[in-house]
Design a protein around this motif. Sequence first.
Motif, PDB file in Angstrom:
ATOM      1  N   ARG A  75       0.713   9.900  -2.822  1.00 53.19           N
ATOM      2  CA  ARG A  75       1.237   9.157  -1.682  1.00 53.19           C
ATOM      3  C   ARG A  75       2.527   8.450  -2.060  1.00 53.19           C
ATOM      4  NH1 ARG A  75      -3.495   4.486  -1.241  1.00 53.19           N
ATOM      5  NH2 ARG A  75      -2.892   3.292  -3.117  1.00 53.19           N
ATOM      6  N   GLN A  76       3.326   8.185  -1.043  1.00 58.15           N
ATOM      7  CA  GLN A  76       4.589   7.495  -1.253  1.00 58.15           C
ATOM      8  C   GLN A  76       4.789   6.486  -0.138  1.00 58.15           C
ATOM      9  OE1 GLN A  76       7.999  10.051  -1.709  1.00 58.15           O
ATOM     10  NE2 GLN A  76       9.162   8.447  -2.748  1.00 58.15           N
ATOM     11  N   ALA A  77       4.810   5.218  -0.528  1.00 52.88           N
ATOM     12  CA  ALA A  77       5.067   4.137   0.416  1.00 52.88           C
ATOM     13  C   ALA A  77       6.573   3.904   0.509  1.00 52.88           C
ATOM     14  CB  ALA A  77       4.347   2.871  -0.036  1.00 52.88           C
ATOM     15  N   PRO A  78       7.028   3.302   1.588  1.00 50.14           N
ATOM     16  CA  PRO A  78       8.467   3.048   1.748  1.00 50.14           C
ATOM     17  C   PRO A  78       9.031   2.249   0.575  1.00 50.14           C
ATOM     18  CG  PRO A  78       7.324   2.649   3.805  1.00 50.14           C
ATOM     19  CD  PRO A  78       6.273   2.876   2.779  1.00 50.14           C
ATOM     20  N   GLY A  79      10.108   2.754   0.015  1.00 51.15           N
ATOM     21  CA  GLY A  79      10.772   2.063  -1.079  1.00 51.15           C
ATOM     22  C   GLY A  79      10.093   2.176  -2.426  1.00 51.15           C
ATOM     23  N   THR A 131      -1.025   2.230   3.297  1.00 48.09           N
ATOM     24  CA  THR A 131      -0.015   2.814   4.170  1.00 48.09           C
ATOM     25  C   THR A 131       1.009   3.585   3.355  1.00 48.09           C
ATOM     26  OG1 THR A 131      -0.268   1.119   5.867  1.00 48.09           O
ATOM     27  CG2 THR A 131       1.846   2.293   5.787  1.00 48.09           C
ATOM     28  N   ALA A 132       1.198   4.847   3.700  1.00 51.78           N
ATOM     29  CA  ALA A 132       2.118   5.708   2.954  1.00 51.78           C
ATOM     30  C   ALA A 132       2.136   7.088   3.599  1.00 51.78           C
ATOM     31  CB  ALA A 132       1.671   5.838   1.495  1.00 51.78           C
ATOM     32  N   VAL A 133       3.052   7.906   3.129  1.00 51.08           N
ATOM     33  CA  VAL A 133       2.992   9.332   3.441  1.00 51.08           C
ATOM     34  C   VAL A 133       2.152   9.985   2.346  1.00 51.08           C
ATOM     35  CG1 VAL A 133       4.274  11.460   3.745  1.00 51.08           C
ATOM     36  CG2 VAL A 133       5.243   9.294   4.549  1.00 51.08           C
ATOM     37  N   TYR A 134       1.150  10.721   2.756  1.00 49.64           N
ATOM     38  CA  TYR A 134       0.237  11.367   1.814  1.00 49.64           C
ATOM     39  C   TYR A 134       0.601  12.845   1.694  1.00 49.64           C
ATOM     40  CZ  TYR A 134      -2.700   7.267   1.470  1.00 49.64           C
ATOM     41  OH  TYR A 134      -3.168   6.002   1.204  1.00 49.64           O
ATOM     42  N   PHE A 135       0.737  13.269   0.448  1.00 48.68           N
ATOM     43  CA  PHE A 135       1.137  14.635   0.148  1.00 48.68           C
ATOM     44  C   PHE A 135       0.020  15.369  -0.585  1.00 48.68           C
ATOM     45  CE2 PHE A 135       5.620  14.335   1.182  1.00 48.68           C
ATOM     46  CZ  PHE A 135       5.889  12.983   1.041  1.00 48.68           C
ATOM     47  N   CYS A 136      -0.112  16.619  -0.266  1.00 49.80           N
ATOM     48  CA  CYS A 136      -1.021  17.518  -0.949  1.00 49.80           C
ATOM     49  C   CYS A 136      -0.234  18.286  -2.010  1.00 49.80           C
ATOM     50  CB  CYS A 136      -1.605  18.464   0.095  1.00 49.80           C
ATOM     51  SG  CYS A 136      -2.511  19.867  -0.528  1.00 49.80           S
ATOM     52  N   GLN A 176       1.628  11.037   7.570  1.00 51.73           N
ATOM     53  CA  GLN A 176       1.739   9.584   7.551  1.00 51.73           C
ATOM     54  C   GLN A 176       0.395   8.928   7.825  1.00 51.73           C
ATOM     55  OE1 GLN A 176       4.619   7.462   7.093  1.00 51.73           O
ATOM     56  NE2 GLN A 176       3.022   5.876   7.042  1.00 51.73           N
ATOM     57  N   ILE A 177       0.054   7.962   6.987  1.00 54.47           N
ATOM     58  CA  ILE A 177      -1.102   7.094   7.209  1.00 54.47           C
ATOM     59  C   ILE A 177      -0.576   5.671   7.347  1.00 54.47           C
ATOM     60  CG2 ILE A 177      -3.266   6.207   6.292  1.00 54.47           C
ATOM     61  CD1 ILE A 177      -3.376   9.137   6.908  1.00 54.47           C
ATOM     62  N   THR A 178      -0.911   5.038   8.451  1.00 53.03           N
ATOM     63  CA  THR A 178      -0.526   3.655   8.673  1.00 53.03           C
ATOM     64  C   THR A 178      -1.781   2.828   8.917  1.00 53.03           C
ATOM     65  OG1 THR A 178       1.597   4.316   9.637  1.00 53.03           O
ATOM     66  CG2 THR A 178       0.841   2.063  10.059  1.00 53.03           C
ATOM     67  N   VAL A 179      -1.966   1.820   8.074  1.00 56.90           N
ATOM     68  CA  VAL A 179      -3.125   0.933   8.210  1.00 56.90           C
ATOM     69  C   VAL A 179      -2.611  -0.421   8.694  1.00 56.90           C
ATOM     70  CG1 VAL A 179      -5.130  -0.064   7.081  1.00 56.90           C
ATOM     71  CG2 VAL A 179      -4.226   2.147   6.305  1.00 56.90           C
ATOM     72  N   SER A 180      -2.928  -0.730   9.929  1.00 57.43           N
ATOM     73  CA  SER A 180      -2.393  -1.946  10.532  1.00 57.43           C
ATOM     74  C   SER A 180      -3.244  -2.370  11.710  1.00 57.43           C
ATOM     75  CB  SER A 180      -0.950  -1.711  10.996  1.00 57.43           C
ATOM     76  OG  SER A 180      -0.447  -2.838  11.682  1.00 57.43           O
ATOM     77  N   SER A 181      -3.312  -3.679  11.916  1.00 59.64           N
ATOM     78  CA  SER A 181      -4.037  -4.185  13.075  1.00 59.64           C
ATOM     79  C   SER A 181      -3.088  -4.408  14.252  1.00 59.64           C
ATOM     80  CB  SER A 181      -4.748  -5.495  12.711  1.00 59.64           C
ATOM     81  OG  SER A 181      -3.832  -6.425  12.166  1.00 59.64           O
TER      82      SER A 181
END
Length: 115
Positions: A38-42, A90-95, A110-115
């Motif tokens: 996975r890769q989160a922003p920045g 939260t990140a883009v998940y890569f296989c 993209q996986i975003t975990v947020s309320s």
Amino acid sequence: QVQLVESGGGLVQPGGSLRLSCAASGSTFSPYYMGWYRQAPGKQREYVASITRGGSTNYADSVKGRFTISRDNAKNTMYLQMNSLKPEDTAVYFCKANQLGRAYWGQGTQITVSS
């Protein structure tokens, strides 16, 4: 040449669950090694979990006990069951798949975990 296609991403609330899938094609047999990164922003891309054709698994400490990796060799598909999701997931998940000395990557989901 192996092609990888991820699916199952989206928006989920903290504490929720998602399941990612990675379908591999283009090879006559299932890749020996498959993994999720996975890769989160920045941030740099990081290892999440991996599984061999024989079913041996490994996990990053940050996801142990919450994520479960599995695969169906007959379908050439790998899965990542993610439970108790946190905002820091939260990140883009890569296989990723390794086959005959080469590494192949999917396009990411993209996986975003947020309320």
